[in-house]
Scaffold this motif. Structure first.
Motif, PDB file in Angstrom:
ATOM      1  N   THR A   1       0.785  -1.162   0.119  1.00  0.00           N
ATOM      2  CA  THR A   1      -0.157   0.110  -0.108  1.00  0.00           C
ATOM      3  C   THR A   1       0.941   1.346   0.039  1.00  0.00           C
TER       4      THR A   1
ATOM      5  N   GLY B   1       2.589  -2.590   4.339  1.00  0.00           N
ATOM      6  CA  GLY B   1       1.824  -1.200   4.449  1.00  0.00           C
ATOM      7  C   GLY B   1       2.616   0.132   4.575  1.00  0.00           C
ATOM      8  N   ALA B   2       2.802   0.622   3.419  1.00  0.00           N
ATOM      9  CA  ALA B   2       3.547   1.727   3.470  1.00  0.00           C
ATOM     10  C   ALA B   2       2.656   3.200   3.220  1.00  0.00           C
ATOM     11  N   ALA B   3       1.309   2.612   3.149  1.00  0.00           N
ATOM     12  CA  ALA B   3       0.552   4.224   3.009  1.00  0.00           C
ATOM     13  C   ALA B   3       0.457   4.856   4.220  1.00  0.00           C
TER      14      ALA B   3
ATOM     15  N   ASP C   1      -6.224   7.943  10.157  1.00  0.00           N
ATOM     16  CA  ASP C   1      -6.780   7.140  11.324  1.00  0.00           C
ATOM     17  C   ASP C   1      -8.257   7.450  11.302  1.00  0.00           C
TER      18      ASP C   1
ATOM     19  N   PRO D   1     -10.731   1.679   9.600  1.00  0.00           N
ATOM     20  CA  PRO D   1     -10.058   0.309   9.808  1.00  0.00           C
ATOM     21  C   PRO D   1      -8.758   0.368   9.787  1.00  0.00           C
TER      22      PRO D   1
ATOM     23  N   ILE E   1      -5.707  -1.350   8.472  1.00  0.00           N
ATOM     24  CA  ILE E   1      -5.556  -2.316   7.433  1.00  0.00           C
ATOM     25  C   ILE E   1      -4.405  -3.248   7.641  1.00  0.00           C
TER      26      ILE E   1
ATOM     27  N   GLY F   1       4.929  -3.172   8.487  1.00  0.00           N
ATOM     28  CA  GLY F   1       4.171  -1.959   8.473  1.00  0.00           C
ATOM     29  C   GLY F   1       5.102  -0.683   8.685  1.00  0.00           C
ATOM     30  N   PHE F   2       4.719   0.584   8.524  1.00  0.00           N
ATOM     31  CA  PHE F   2       5.798   1.548   8.754  1.00  0.00           C
ATOM     32  C   PHE F   2       5.332   2.423   9.849  1.00  0.00           C
TER      33      PHE F   2
ATOM     34  N   GLU G   1       6.338   8.988  12.816  1.00  0.00           N
ATOM     35  CA  GLU G   1       6.203   9.733  13.798  1.00  0.00           C
ATOM     36  C   GLU G   1       6.896  10.930  14.109  1.00  0.00           C
TER      37      GLU G   1
HETATM   38  O1  C5P Z   1      -0.911   3.715  13.647  1.00  0.00           O
HETATM   39  P1  C5P Z   1      -0.058   4.111  12.604  1.00  0.00           P
HETATM   40  O2  C5P Z   1      -1.070   4.774  11.556  1.00  0.00           O
HETATM   41  O3  C5P Z   1       1.022   5.184  12.792  1.00  0.00           O
HETATM   42  O4  C5P Z   1       0.639   3.106  12.092  1.00  0.00           O
HETATM   43  C1  C5P Z   1       1.197   2.913  10.752  1.00  0.00           C
HETATM   44  C2  C5P Z   1       1.104   1.751   9.994  1.00  0.00           C
HETATM   45  O5  C5P Z   1      -0.163   1.116  10.065  1.00  0.00           O
HETATM   46  C3  C5P Z   1       1.625   1.908   8.404  1.00  0.00           C
HETATM   47  O6  C5P Z   1       2.067   0.653   8.083  1.00  0.00           O
HETATM   48  C4  C5P Z   1       0.119   2.044   7.815  1.00  0.00           C
HETATM   49  O7  C5P Z   1       0.355   1.655   6.437  1.00  0.00           O
HETATM   50  C5  C5P Z   1      -0.615   1.310   8.749  1.00  0.00           C
HETATM   51  N1  C5P Z   1      -2.188   1.669   8.911  1.00  0.00           N
HETATM   52  C6  C5P Z   1      -3.039   0.979   8.275  1.00  0.00           C
HETATM   53  N2  C5P Z   1      -4.347   1.415   8.482  1.00  0.00           N
HETATM   54  C7  C5P Z   1      -4.657   2.404   9.310  1.00  0.00           C
HETATM   55  C8  C5P Z   1      -3.674   3.123   9.995  1.00  0.00           C
HETATM   56  C9  C5P Z   1      -2.309   2.581   9.616  1.00  0.00           C
HETATM   57  O8  C5P Z   1      -2.740   0.011   7.549  1.00  0.00           O
HETATM   58  N3  C5P Z   1      -6.056   2.682   9.414  1.00  0.00           N
END
Ligand code: C5P
Length: 223
Positions: A14, A92-94, A98, A125, A127, A144-145, A148
């Motif tokens: 992502t 999951g780099a997107a 939140d 949600p 992901i 995940g990424f 911060e």
């Molecule tokens: O909690 P935070 O958003 O900082 O976490 C970052 C990681 O979680 C990233 O890999 C991001 O793609 C993933 N993420 C996700 N769905 C969300 C929030 C964050 O997949 N709703």
């Protein structure tokens, strides 16, 4: 492909921000450019993988050799990722929003001369956490990424545990860091076995190294 490191492996990546609509002309978003996620998808394809990139709205081109699915919201992104399963590797780099506005108005919200409208947000949600949950379709490796602006490694380590992923790539995105939208990234990889910091690198080089690391981990799992 330039190499066969990930030959025969299916990879889902992502990338980019999500847009969360308020009405037909307005949305909430963030500064993610998609450069890092797109570079990862391109590097996975160059390593011989079968790659699906699920991208939020970005201004950059679809990477060559990759199947790209374009989505707008976090909910659309989750649906597209779920549809692309099963996979060996999920990254999951997107920068998924939140929260989203509770109401997506059918018509443009108008000034009515009174108080400004207030914005009620609801949680999107997660992901990454959804994909990382144990189950028959859990990819072998879920990464995940963590972006911060403070206490980066503490937050990243708690994300690793809370979201049940195998690795978190932590990058600092404070004002002036120039990571969001920029061409360079300085990351620390955190896994259950330890952590490793890389020097500042071009996002393409972070992507290549990350894909090589993933290929090693998948090969170790297969032993
Ligand atoms: O909690 P935070 O958003 O900082 O976490 C970052 C990681 O979680 C990233 O890999 C991001 O793609 C993933 N993420 C996700 N769905 C969300 C929030 C964050 O997949 N709703």
């Amino acid at each position: 492909p330039a190499s066969t490191l990930l030959a025969g492996q299916k990879v889902i990546v992502t990338s980019g921000p999500t847009h969360e609509p308020l009405d037909p002309v307005r949305y909430l978003a963030n500064r993610s450019s998609g450069k890092q996620g797109h570079a990862i998808a391109a590097a996975a394809a160059a390593a011989g993988a079968d790659v699906v990139l699920v991208s939020g709205p970005v201004a950059i081109a679809d990477p060559p050799g990759v199947t790209t699915r374009h989505v707008e919201t976090a909910r659309d992104m989750l649906a597209a990722v779920t549809e692309a399963l099963p996979a060996d590797l999920f990254i999951g780099a997107a920068a998924v929003a939140d929260w989203r506005p509770l109401i997506d108005a059918d018509e443009k919200i108008k000034k009515n001369g009174g108080a400004p409208p207030s914005l009620t947000l609801v949680e999107n949600p997660d992901i990454l956490a959804t994909i990382a949950k144990t189950g028959p379709h859990r990819p072998k490796l879920v990464i995940g990424f963590a972006a911060e602006t403070q206490a980066l490694l503490d937050h990243a380590r708690s994300k690793l545990e809370r979201k049940q992923c195998d690795m978190i790539v932590a990058n600092h995105v404070g004002r002036g860091s120039d990571v969001m939208g920029g061409d360079f990234n300085q990351v620390t990889l955190l896994s259950h076995s330890g952590e490793e910091s890389w020097p500042p690198l071009r996002k393409e080089d972070v992507a290549r190294r990350l894909i090589a690391t993933c290929a090693n981990l998948l090969a170790e799992q297969a032993e």
